[in-house]
Design an enzyme around this catalytic site. Structure first.
Site, PDB file in Angstrom:
ATOM      1  N   ASP A 158      33.433  47.777  40.510  1.00 25.56           N
ATOM      2  CA  ASP A 158      34.564  47.801  39.123  1.00 25.56           C
ATOM      3  C   ASP A 158      35.422  46.856  38.803  1.00 25.56           C
ATOM      4  O   ASP A 158      36.095  46.748  38.021  1.00 25.56           O
ATOM      5  CB  ASP A 158      35.168  49.206  39.568  1.00 25.56           C
ATOM      6  N   ASP A 213      26.431  52.224  36.054  1.00 26.07           N
ATOM      7  CA  ASP A 213      27.699  51.690  35.359  1.00 26.07           C
ATOM      8  C   ASP A 213      27.922  50.241  35.778  1.00 26.07           C
ATOM      9  O   ASP A 213      28.420  49.663  35.025  1.00 26.07           O
ATOM     10  CB  ASP A 213      28.915  52.432  36.370  1.00 26.07           C
TER      11      ASP A 213
END
Length: 368
Positions: free
Chosen positions: A80, A142
């Site tokens: 992330d 993602d």
């Protein structure tokens, strides 16, 4: 909506607005270490870019600087880091040209690159999952979004290995993380030592074999971006197949349910975050297309999505200070269901910005 949010939150702290629950009008706040922390400063940068409001720029600078602590060696980080640094520092550098933002973003890319496993050829997404679920090297869909930071760093820094890592990640993901119908597995599990693919499964979808709608949107966006960066038409053709798999499964309003294969689909919650991500991706895909008919097809699909998101049903208006209603965060875990969420808002404002920019370019081209 940005101004209303700024009036409600403590602007002198580094707590950032993340989501608003269904029956609430108050933001749930989070800190710089949350995976969503880059989206709020990113929203502010886009708002400043389109309004020129210096007060918004000041807030964008403040919240972006809050994320510099992500470089702290004591913060382990994960995939992330791409979301966190790209949405904040890269947008800040793109808009202002301030070398400080470039320096921090490049350092963020360095930290992200440390999760690349050359045996597998992808970036490790969740280091903690080996202990929690027995997953060795895991890569989630993602993660395709975070390649943007590596490609950007390869162009703006001195480490050209970042390009190789990003392209490798895309290629291995393309080979293993999709079914024959071009729908995605949310998670791919690989052997850490041999690099061999073990299996595909889900963490946020309905089942291991279902198609989680935001995961498919991440994939469309990611492979469109990889084509933009590499010019390799294999990625363009693949992005088209992913987009078509998504578009043929949509309901009439072009906003998907949280999982395309969830049972009793008409009664399942929608996910505007998937629609916003996909709309932004399709606008870029339309601009990169080498086929005029396909370009128009994706452009019109994106317009349908944006028109729906701008409707009274999906737009917050006076109900809340976010942009969009009816996002689904993590259905299996039971949180942020039918909520307003900052990443839905971020990709919505990015899509609107792209639409405005590309519309202007097309108008100028027609006049010439």
């Amino acid at each position: 909506q940005v101004q209303r949010t700024l009036q409600l939150i403590e602007n002198d702290s580094c707590m950032l607005p993340r989501s608003i629950n269904t029956m609430s009008d108050k933001w749930n706040m989070t800190n710089a270490y949350d995976w969503t922390s880059g989206f709020w400063p990113g929203i502010l940068w886009y708002d400043y870019e389109n309004t020129g409001d210096e007060s918004v720029k000041k807030e964008a600078e403040h919240y972006t600087n809050c994320l510099a602590d992500l470089l702290n060696p004591e913060h382990p980080g994960d995939h992330d880091l791409g979301f966190q640094f790209f949405c904040s520092f890269v947008n800040a550098y793109r808009i202002t040209g301030d070398p400080y933002y470039k320096k921090i973003a490049l350092a963020g890319a360095d930290k992200l690159a440390a999760f690349f496993n050359p045996k597998v050829g992808t970036i490790l997404s969740w280091p903690h999952m080996e202990k929690e679920k027995g997953w060795p090297h895991n890569t989630i869909m993602d993660n395709m979004m975070n390649l943007d930071l590596l490609f950007w760093a390869a162009r703006n820094g001195n480490n050209k290995d970042f390009y190789r890592m990003a392209e490798s990640h895309a290629r291995v993901t393309m080979q293993h993380q999709f079914r024959p119908d071009y729908t995605n597995y949310h998670v791919a599990i690989y052997d850490t030592v041999s690099g061999n693919f073990i299996k595909g499964l889900t963490n946020q979808g309905y089942s291991d074999e279902s198609c989680w709608s935001r995961g498919q949107a991440w994939a469309i966006y990611g492979f469109t971006m990889v084509y933009r960066e590499t010019g390799n038409k294999e990625y363009l053709r693949f992005a088209e197949k992913l987009a078509d798999a998504y578009l043929t499964r949509l309901p009439d309003d072009y906003v998907p349910y949280w999982d395309f294969d969830a049972p009793d689909i008409q009664n399942q919650p929608k996910d505007v975050s998937a629609a916003a991500v996909c709309a932004s991706a399709l606008l870029e895909l339309s601009s990169l297309e080498d086929n005029e008919a396909m370009s128009e097809y994706y452009w019109q699909a994106a317009e349908h999505m944006l028109n729906s998101l701008a409707s009274d049903y999906y737009r917050c208006g006076n109900q809340k200070t976010a942009f969009l209603l009816h996002a689904t965060g993590n259905m299996p875990a039971g949180y942020e269901i039918d909520a307003s969420i900052n990443y839905a808002d971020y990709y919505y404002i990015e899509a609107l910005h792209r639409y405005k920019t590309l519309k202007r370019i097309n108008t100028l081209s027609e006049k010439q």
